[in-house]
Design a protein around this motif. Structure first.
Motif, PDB file in Angstrom:
ATOM      1  N   ALA A  17       0.835  -1.203   0.000  1.00  0.00           N
ATOM      2  CA  ALA A  17       0.000   0.000   0.000  1.00  0.00           C
ATOM      3  C   ALA A  17       0.865   1.246   0.000  1.00  0.00           C
ATOM      4  N   ALA A  18       1.940   1.218   0.751  1.00  0.00           N
ATOM      5  CA  ALA A  18       2.828   2.378   0.798  1.00  0.00           C
ATOM      6  C   ALA A  18       3.454   2.629  -0.562  1.00  0.00           C
ATOM      7  N   VAL A  19       3.845   1.566  -1.249  1.00  0.00           N
ATOM      8  CA  VAL A  19       4.411   1.711  -2.584  1.00  0.00           C
ATOM      9  C   VAL A  19       3.367   2.304  -3.510  1.00  0.00           C
ATOM     10  N   ALA A  20       2.153   1.798  -3.441  1.00  0.00           N
ATOM     11  CA  ALA A  20       1.105   2.264  -4.338  1.00  0.00           C
ATOM     12  C   ALA A  20       0.770   3.728  -4.095  1.00  0.00           C
ATOM     13  N   LEU A  21       0.859   4.176  -2.862  1.00  0.00           N
ATOM     14  CA  LEU A  21       0.449   5.536  -2.567  1.00  0.00           C
ATOM     15  C   LEU A  21       1.603   6.522  -2.484  1.00  0.00           C
ATOM     16  N   SER A  22       2.783   6.093  -1.999  1.00  0.00           N
ATOM     17  CA  SER A  22       3.870   7.055  -1.871  1.00  0.00           C
ATOM     18  C   SER A  22       4.604   7.230  -3.190  1.00  0.00           C
ATOM     19  N   ALA A  58       1.228   1.093 -17.477  1.00  0.00           N
ATOM     20  CA  ALA A  58       0.161   0.121 -17.247  1.00  0.00           C
ATOM     21  C   ALA A  58       0.722  -1.166 -16.651  1.00  0.00           C
ATOM     22  N   TYR A  59       1.850  -1.636 -17.152  1.00  0.00           N
ATOM     23  CA  TYR A  59       2.449  -2.857 -16.604  1.00  0.00           C
ATOM     24  C   TYR A  59       2.935  -2.640 -15.174  1.00  0.00           C
ATOM     25  N   TYR A  60       3.460  -1.470 -14.903  1.00  0.00           N
ATOM     26  CA  TYR A  60       3.886  -1.144 -13.534  1.00  0.00           C
ATOM     27  C   TYR A  60       2.676  -1.181 -12.595  1.00  0.00           C
ATOM     28  N   ASN A  61       1.588  -0.526 -12.996  1.00  0.00           N
ATOM     29  CA  ASN A  61       0.380  -0.520 -12.174  1.00  0.00           C
ATOM     30  C   ASN A  61      -0.181  -1.923 -12.015  1.00  0.00           C
ATOM     31  N   ARG A  62      -0.139  -2.688 -13.088  1.00  0.00           N
ATOM     32  CA  ARG A  62      -0.653  -4.052 -13.005  1.00  0.00           C
ATOM     33  C   ARG A  62       0.188  -4.883 -12.046  1.00  0.00           C
ATOM     34  N   ALA A  63       1.496  -4.641 -12.024  1.00  0.00           N
ATOM     35  CA  ALA A  63       2.361  -5.331 -11.058  1.00  0.00           C
ATOM     36  C   ALA A  63       1.943  -4.985  -9.635  1.00  0.00           C
ATOM     37  N   LEU A  64       1.623  -3.715  -9.383  1.00  0.00           N
ATOM     38  CA  LEU A  64       1.141  -3.321  -8.054  1.00  0.00           C
ATOM     39  C   LEU A  64      -0.149  -4.061  -7.701  1.00  0.00           C
ATOM     40  N   ALA A  65      -1.052  -4.178  -8.667  1.00  0.00           N
ATOM     41  CA  ALA A  65      -2.310  -4.894  -8.427  1.00  0.00           C
ATOM     42  C   ALA A  65      -2.032  -6.367  -8.122  1.00  0.00           C
ATOM     43  N   TYR A  66      -1.146  -6.978  -8.899  1.00  0.00           N
ATOM     44  CA  TYR A  66      -0.805  -8.379  -8.638  1.00  0.00           C
ATOM     45  C   TYR A  66      -0.210  -8.548  -7.247  1.00  0.00           C
ATOM     46  N   GLU A  67       0.655  -7.629  -6.840  1.00  0.00           N
ATOM     47  CA  GLU A  67       1.211  -7.733  -5.484  1.00  0.00           C
ATOM     48  C   GLU A  67       0.116  -7.624  -4.439  1.00  0.00           C
ATOM     49  N   GLY A  68      -0.838  -6.726  -4.676  1.00  0.00           N
ATOM     50  CA  GLY A  68      -1.954  -6.594  -3.746  1.00  0.00           C
ATOM     51  C   GLY A  68      -2.794  -7.849  -3.653  1.00  0.00           C
ATOM     52  N   LEU A  69      -2.776  -8.634  -4.710  1.00  0.00           N
ATOM     53  CA  LEU A  69      -3.507  -9.907  -4.749  1.00  0.00           C
ATOM     54  C   LEU A  69      -2.621 -11.094  -4.375  1.00  0.00           C
ATOM     55  N   PHE A 123       6.973 -10.399 -13.249  1.00  0.00           N
ATOM     56  CA  PHE A 123       7.036 -10.353 -14.714  1.00  0.00           C
ATOM     57  C   PHE A 123       6.529  -9.022 -15.269  1.00  0.00           C
ATOM     58  N   ASP A 124       5.544  -8.426 -14.621  1.00  0.00           N
ATOM     59  CA  ASP A 124       5.069  -7.127 -15.098  1.00  0.00           C
ATOM     60  C   ASP A 124       6.065  -6.006 -14.795  1.00  0.00           C
ATOM     61  N   TYR A 125       6.751  -6.061 -13.662  1.00  0.00           N
ATOM     62  CA  TYR A 125       7.815  -5.082 -13.423  1.00  0.00           C
ATOM     63  C   TYR A 125       8.899  -5.238 -14.487  1.00  0.00           C
ATOM     64  N   GLN A 126       9.230  -6.495 -14.809  1.00  0.00           N
ATOM     65  CA  GLN A 126      10.228  -6.757 -15.861  1.00  0.00           C
ATOM     66  C   GLN A 126       9.772  -6.158 -17.190  1.00  0.00           C
ATOM     67  N   LYS A 127       8.502  -6.339 -17.525  1.00  0.00           N
ATOM     68  CA  LYS A 127       7.953  -5.809 -18.786  1.00  0.00           C
ATOM     69  C   LYS A 127       8.019  -4.286 -18.786  1.00  0.00           C
ATOM     70  N   GLN A 135      13.457  -0.194  -9.251  1.00  0.00           N
ATOM     71  CA  GLN A 135      13.478  -0.185  -7.785  1.00  0.00           C
ATOM     72  C   GLN A 135      12.625  -1.317  -7.224  1.00  0.00           C
ATOM     73  N   GLU A 136      11.465  -1.519  -7.798  1.00  0.00           N
ATOM     74  CA  GLU A 136      10.584  -2.585  -7.313  1.00  0.00           C
ATOM     75  C   GLU A 136      11.240  -3.953  -7.491  1.00  0.00           C
ATOM     76  N   LEU A 137      11.925  -4.145  -8.589  1.00  0.00           N
ATOM     77  CA  LEU A 137      12.562  -5.443  -8.849  1.00  0.00           C
ATOM     78  C   LEU A 137      13.660  -5.765  -7.843  1.00  0.00           C
TER      79      LEU A 137
END
Length: 186
Positions: free
Chosen positions: A12-17, A139-150, A158-162, A175-177
């Motif tokens: 959550a902190a990553v998604a918001l900060s 979009a792939y970065y955001n999708r990676a955040l969603a996957y982490e939340g799930l 893989f989405d961070y890589q993309k 940074q996320e990787l």
């Protein structure tokens, strides 16, 4: 694959900060709608920038695409201030004018991630990617955040890589990787 940084709060902190990445819409032709577009692209979130967008929507004769783009850009400003319900309302309005504009759904997805509605955000991000967008790395970065939340760490990785592949100069997905460790299972 194991997550090095534990805890849902960290996600959550990553998604918001650091912020979910926002994909603005270019509106050209002069006038207030273009000024709104430029403010959104420059990272604006001030109330006065939002007021320019509102004035454009209220007073200018805009094509359906430009009207949708102006709603998206105003929604981005609200999203940057953490006003998720108001941002979602603008993205919904944009979809009424141009339902095939992928940026609408990428930004809706970002807002839903910010509201911790990861499954809903994932659905919108997939839709936006499917429609095509100008900045797919976001979009792939955001999708990676969603996957982490799930708790789907493998898909997030893989989405961070993309995102890195699509935008090698962008530091946020790199940074996320650094939080991931890939190991072979025996």
């Amino acid at each position: 694959m194991r997550r090095l940084m534990a805890g849902f709060a960290a996600i959550a902190a990553v998604a918001l900060s650091a912020g979910a990445a926002k994909a603005s819409v270019t509106v050209i032709g002069g006038g207030l709608a273009e000024a709104c577009s430029k403010a959104a692209m420059a990272g604006g979130s001030a109330q006065r920038s939002e007021a320019i967008c509102t004035q454009a929507l209220d007073t200018e004769m805009l094509s359906p695409r430009d009207k949708a783009g102006t709603f998206v850009n105003r929604g981005i400003m609200k999203l940057r201030r953490g006003e998720m319900p108001a941002a979602l309302a603008d993205f919904d309005q944009a979809a009424r004018y141009e339902p095939k504009l992928g940026e609408i759904y990428v930004n809706r997805g970002a807002a839903l991630i910010g509201a911790h509605r990861f499954a809903d955000g994932l659905a919108d991000l997939n839709r936006g990617i499917g429609l095509g967008i100008e900045e797919p790395a976001k979009a792939y970065y955001n999708r990676a955040l969603a996957y982490e939340g799930l708790d789907d760490v493998k898909s997030a990785y893989f989405d961070y890589q993309k995102a890195v592949e699509l935008s090698p100069g962008w530091d946020a997905p790199k940074q996320e990787l650094t939080r991931f460790h890939v190991a072979r299972r025996d």
